[in-house]
Design a protein around this motif. Structure first.
Motif, PDB file in Angstrom:
ATOM      1  N   ILE A  86      36.106  57.093 -30.111  1.00  0.00           N
ATOM      2  CA  ILE A  86      37.214  57.444 -29.205  1.00  0.00           C
ATOM      3  C   ILE A  86      38.493  56.775 -29.682  1.00  0.00           C
ATOM      4  O   ILE A  86      38.470  55.669 -30.224  1.00  0.00           O
ATOM      5  CB  ILE A  86      36.884  57.028 -27.745  1.00  0.00           C
ATOM      6  CG1 ILE A  86      37.988  57.484 -26.776  1.00  0.00           C
ATOM      7  CG2 ILE A  86      36.652  55.525 -27.622  1.00  0.00           C
ATOM      8  CD1 ILE A  86      37.610  57.396 -25.307  1.00  0.00           C
ATOM      9  N   LEU A  88      42.626  56.557 -28.055  1.00  0.00           N
ATOM     10  CA  LEU A  88      43.650  56.992 -27.097  1.00  0.00           C
ATOM     11  C   LEU A  88      45.035  56.732 -27.684  1.00  0.00           C
ATOM     12  O   LEU A  88      45.198  55.828 -28.515  1.00  0.00           O
ATOM     13  CB  LEU A  88      43.533  56.192 -25.794  1.00  0.00           C
ATOM     14  CG  LEU A  88      42.244  56.313 -24.972  1.00  0.00           C
ATOM     15  CD1 LEU A  88      42.373  55.472 -23.706  1.00  0.00           C
ATOM     16  CD2 LEU A  88      41.935  57.755 -24.627  1.00  0.00           C
ATOM     17  N   GLY A  94      44.552  51.159 -21.429  1.00  0.00           N
ATOM     18  CA  GLY A  94      44.583  50.190 -20.333  1.00  0.00           C
ATOM     19  C   GLY A  94      44.715  50.818 -18.954  1.00  0.00           C
ATOM     20  O   GLY A  94      45.079  50.154 -17.993  1.00  0.00           O
ATOM     21  N   GLY A  98      39.866  55.724 -20.998  1.00  0.00           N
ATOM     22  CA  GLY A  98      38.785  55.537 -21.975  1.00  0.00           C
ATOM     23  C   GLY A  98      37.427  55.630 -21.303  1.00  0.00           C
ATOM     24  O   GLY A  98      36.518  56.294 -21.800  1.00  0.00           O
ATOM     25  N   THR A 122      31.615  48.812 -33.544  1.00  0.00           N
ATOM     26  CA  THR A 122      32.983  48.377 -33.269  1.00  0.00           C
ATOM     27  C   THR A 122      33.181  46.968 -33.816  1.00  0.00           C
ATOM     28  O   THR A 122      32.223  46.197 -33.916  1.00  0.00           O
ATOM     29  CB  THR A 122      33.302  48.463 -31.755  1.00  0.00           C
ATOM     30  OG1 THR A 122      34.681  48.153 -31.551  1.00  0.00           O
ATOM     31  CG2 THR A 122      32.445  47.526 -30.919  1.00  0.00           C
ATOM     32  N   ASN A 126      37.510  43.640 -31.264  1.00  0.00           N
ATOM     33  CA  ASN A 126      38.012  44.674 -30.356  1.00  0.00           C
ATOM     34  C   ASN A 126      37.479  44.423 -28.938  1.00  0.00           C
ATOM     35  O   ASN A 126      36.614  45.140 -28.428  1.00  0.00           O
ATOM     36  CB  ASN A 126      37.605  46.063 -30.865  1.00  0.00           C
ATOM     37  CG  ASN A 126      38.482  47.159 -30.285  1.00  0.00           C
ATOM     38  OD1 ASN A 126      39.168  46.943 -29.292  1.00  0.00           O
ATOM     39  ND2 ASN A 126      38.451  48.318 -30.896  1.00  0.00           N
ATOM     40  N   GLN A 128      38.682  44.771 -25.973  1.00  0.00           N
ATOM     41  CA  GLN A 128      38.884  45.820 -24.965  1.00  0.00           C
ATOM     42  C   GLN A 128      37.802  46.896 -25.094  1.00  0.00           C
ATOM     43  O   GLN A 128      37.203  47.318 -24.098  1.00  0.00           O
ATOM     44  CB  GLN A 128      40.265  46.449 -25.153  1.00  0.00           C
ATOM     45  CG  GLN A 128      40.648  47.396 -24.045  1.00  0.00           C
ATOM     46  CD  GLN A 128      42.088  47.850 -24.169  1.00  0.00           C
ATOM     47  OE1 GLN A 128      42.703  47.749 -25.212  1.00  0.00           O
ATOM     48  NE2 GLN A 128      42.636  48.348 -23.075  1.00  0.00           N
ATOM     49  N   LYS A 135      30.567  47.902 -20.000  1.00  0.00           N
ATOM     50  CA  LYS A 135      30.718  48.358 -18.623  1.00  0.00           C
ATOM     51  C   LYS A 135      30.040  49.718 -18.421  1.00  0.00           C
ATOM     52  O   LYS A 135      29.425  49.983 -17.389  1.00  0.00           O
ATOM     53  CB  LYS A 135      32.217  48.481 -18.321  1.00  0.00           C
ATOM     54  CG  LYS A 135      32.539  48.519 -16.871  1.00  0.00           C
ATOM     55  CD  LYS A 135      34.002  48.346 -16.687  1.00  0.00           C
ATOM     56  CE  LYS A 135      34.403  48.942 -15.360  1.00  0.00           C
ATOM     57  NZ  LYS A 135      35.826  48.919 -15.167  1.00  0.00           N
TER      58      LYS A 135
HETATM   59  C1  LIG Z   1      39.302  51.097 -26.849  1.00  0.00           C
HETATM   60  C2  LIG Z   1      39.862  52.144 -25.886  1.00  0.00           C
HETATM   61  C3  LIG Z   1      39.152  53.468 -26.093  1.00  0.00           C
HETATM   62  C4  LIG Z   1      39.591  51.653 -24.436  1.00  0.00           C
HETATM   63  O1  LIG Z   1      40.038  52.610 -23.498  1.00  0.00           O
HETATM   64  P1  LIG Z   1      41.027  52.165 -22.293  1.00  0.00           P
HETATM   65  O2  LIG Z   1      41.216  53.292 -21.385  1.00  0.00           O
HETATM   66  O3  LIG Z   1      42.258  51.606 -22.932  1.00  0.00           O
HETATM   67  O4  LIG Z   1      40.153  51.069 -21.596  1.00  0.00           O
HETATM   68  P2  LIG Z   1      40.608  50.072 -20.445  1.00  0.00           P
HETATM   69  O5  LIG Z   1      41.975  49.557 -20.661  1.00  0.00           O
HETATM   70  O6  LIG Z   1      40.357  50.726 -19.160  1.00  0.00           O
HETATM   71  O7  LIG Z   1      39.683  48.818 -20.715  1.00  0.00           O
HETATM   72  C5  LIG Z   1      38.304  48.820 -20.451  1.00  0.00           C
HETATM   73  C6  LIG Z   1      37.928  47.460 -19.918  1.00  0.00           C
HETATM   74  O8  LIG Z   1      38.266  46.441 -20.892  1.00  0.00           O
HETATM   75  C7  LIG Z   1      38.938  45.366 -20.220  1.00  0.00           C
HETATM   76  N1  LIG Z   1      39.857  44.746 -21.183  1.00  0.00           N
HETATM   77  C8  LIG Z   1      41.075  45.181 -21.522  1.00  0.00           C
HETATM   78  N2  LIG Z   1      41.609  44.360 -22.455  1.00  0.00           N
HETATM   79  C9  LIG Z   1      40.694  43.399 -22.685  1.00  0.00           C
HETATM   80  C10 LIG Z   1      40.655  42.260 -23.510  1.00  0.00           C
HETATM   81  N3  LIG Z   1      41.683  41.960 -24.334  1.00  0.00           N
HETATM   82  N4  LIG Z   1      39.554  41.480 -23.485  1.00  0.00           N
HETATM   83  C11 LIG Z   1      38.489  41.771 -22.671  1.00  0.00           C
HETATM   84  N5  LIG Z   1      38.493  42.857 -21.853  1.00  0.00           N
HETATM   85  C12 LIG Z   1      39.589  43.647 -21.865  1.00  0.00           C
HETATM   86  C13 LIG Z   1      39.670  46.013 -19.106  1.00  0.00           C
HETATM   87  O9  LIG Z   1      39.931  45.030 -18.111  1.00  0.00           O
HETATM   88  C14 LIG Z   1      38.714  47.116 -18.659  1.00  0.00           C
HETATM   89  O10 LIG Z   1      37.769  46.641 -17.743  1.00  0.00           O
HETATM   90  P3  LIG Z   1      38.019  46.897 -16.169  1.00  0.00           P
HETATM   91  O11 LIG Z   1      38.017  48.381 -15.967  1.00  0.00           O
HETATM   92  O12 LIG Z   1      36.861  46.213 -15.559  1.00  0.00           O
HETATM   93  O13 LIG Z   1      39.325  46.294 -15.835  1.00  0.00           O
HETATM   94  C15 LIG Z   1      41.395  52.362 -26.086  1.00  0.00           C
HETATM   95  O14 LIG Z   1      42.078  51.192 -25.706  1.00  0.00           O
HETATM   96  C16 LIG Z   1      41.782  52.724 -27.504  1.00  0.00           C
HETATM   97  O15 LIG Z   1      41.837  53.884 -27.856  1.00  0.00           O
HETATM   98  N6  LIG Z   1      42.089  51.703 -28.348  1.00  0.00           N
HETATM   99  C17 LIG Z   1      42.495  51.896 -29.731  1.00  0.00           C
HETATM  100  C18 LIG Z   1      41.426  52.516 -30.623  1.00  0.00           C
HETATM  101  C19 LIG Z   1      40.116  51.796 -30.561  1.00  0.00           C
HETATM  102  O16 LIG Z   1      40.059  50.580 -30.575  1.00  0.00           O
HETATM  103  N7  LIG Z   1      39.046  52.621 -30.526  1.00  0.00           N
HETATM  104  C20 LIG Z   1      37.687  52.105 -30.461  1.00  0.00           C
HETATM  105  C21 LIG Z   1      37.210  51.797 -31.825  1.00  0.00           C
HETATM  106  S1  LIG Z   1      35.518  51.266 -31.754  1.00  0.00           S
END
Ligand SMILES: CC(C)(COP(=O)(O)OP(=O)(O)OC[C@H]1O[C@@H](n2cnc3c(N)ncnc32)[C@H](O)[C@@H]1OP(=O)(O)O)[C@@H](O)C(=O)NCCC(=O)NCCS
Length: 169
Positions: A86, A88, A94, A98, A122, A126, A128, A135
């Motif tokens: 995935i 975004l 955030g 996702g 991953t 990373n 997040q 989760k």
């Molecule tokens: C990774 C990705 C798909 C996540 O999707 P998203 O919609 O941004 O996800 P969210 O921001 O809702 O984060 C998911 C959870 O991580 C938590 N989180 C966010 N930043 C964090 C951090 N630095 N450390 C720990 N947890 C974190 C959030 O609190 C959330 O949990 P919650 O719903 O309980 O609050 C998206 O950020 C993305 O496309 N990133 C860039 C590309 C990437 O890294 N792809 C994955 C490669 S494996």
């Protein structure tokens, strides 16, 4: 309560221009330890996925804004498994998109493609992504030590998976 709505739509050739921008975003490159890609390279990447019969879908909000893509690749029907990925747009991160997109794609994988297991890798840095995958229910099956080189450092790669039996529970 999460009231956001998103739709998984066919990933069209016209969407590649957006994908090019997302892939060259600084955070996206840092998280996978990659250098920038030309538009032609991104076109080839998508073409390769299509030739490989990967399931590629766009992530669209209910305002019809394309905010990312999600895909199942290396679909192996004999063994009932596939790998999920995935990405975004930086503006859409955030906000919980996702999680909804991953859940919809996993549902498709288990309930339409009859997969038994969906897995991913991953980078350990990373946080997040790892937080999101845990989760949703992914289990860390292994850590590949110092498997990638990102910004001058060797970092671990996490191998995570979820089974259909766990998803249905
Ligand atoms: C990774 C990705 C798909 C996540 O999707 P998203 O919609 O941004 O996800 P969210 O921001 O809702 O984060 C998911 C959870 O991580 C938590 N989180 C966010 N930043 C964090 C951090 N630095 N450390 C720990 N947890 C974190 C959030 O609190 C959330 O949990 P919650 O719903 O309980 O609050 C998206 O950020 C993305 O496309 N990133 C860039 C590309 C990437 O890294 N792809 C994955 C490669 S494996």
């Amino acid at each position: 309560m999460n009231t956001k709505k998103i739709y998984l739509i066919p990933f069209e050739t016209t969407h590649i221009q957006h994908l090019h921008k997302w892939l060259n975003d600084e955070q996206a490159m840092r998280m996978v330890g990659r250098t920038p890609l030309t538009y032609e390279e991104v076109v080839q990447e998508v073409e390769k996925k299509r030739m490989n019969d990967d399931l590629i879908l766009g992530i669209e909000t209910n305002e019809q804004v394309l905010v990312g893509w999600v895909f199942l690749k290396d679909i192996d029907h004999a063994h009932g498994r596939a790998s999920i990925g995935i990405l975004l747009s930086s503006e859409a991160r955030g906000q919980g998109y996702g999680q909804i997109a991953m859940k919809k794609m996993i549902d498709l994988g288990f309930k339409q493609l009859r997969l038994n297991k969906i897995y991913l890798t991953t980078r350990g840095l990373n946080e997040q992504a790892i937080a999101l995958y845990k989760k949703i229910g992914f289990v860390t099956e292994g850590i590949l030590r110092k498997h990638a080189y990102v910004e001058g450092k060797y970092v671990d790669t996490y191998f995570m998976g979820i089974l259909a039996s766990e998803w249905n529970r």
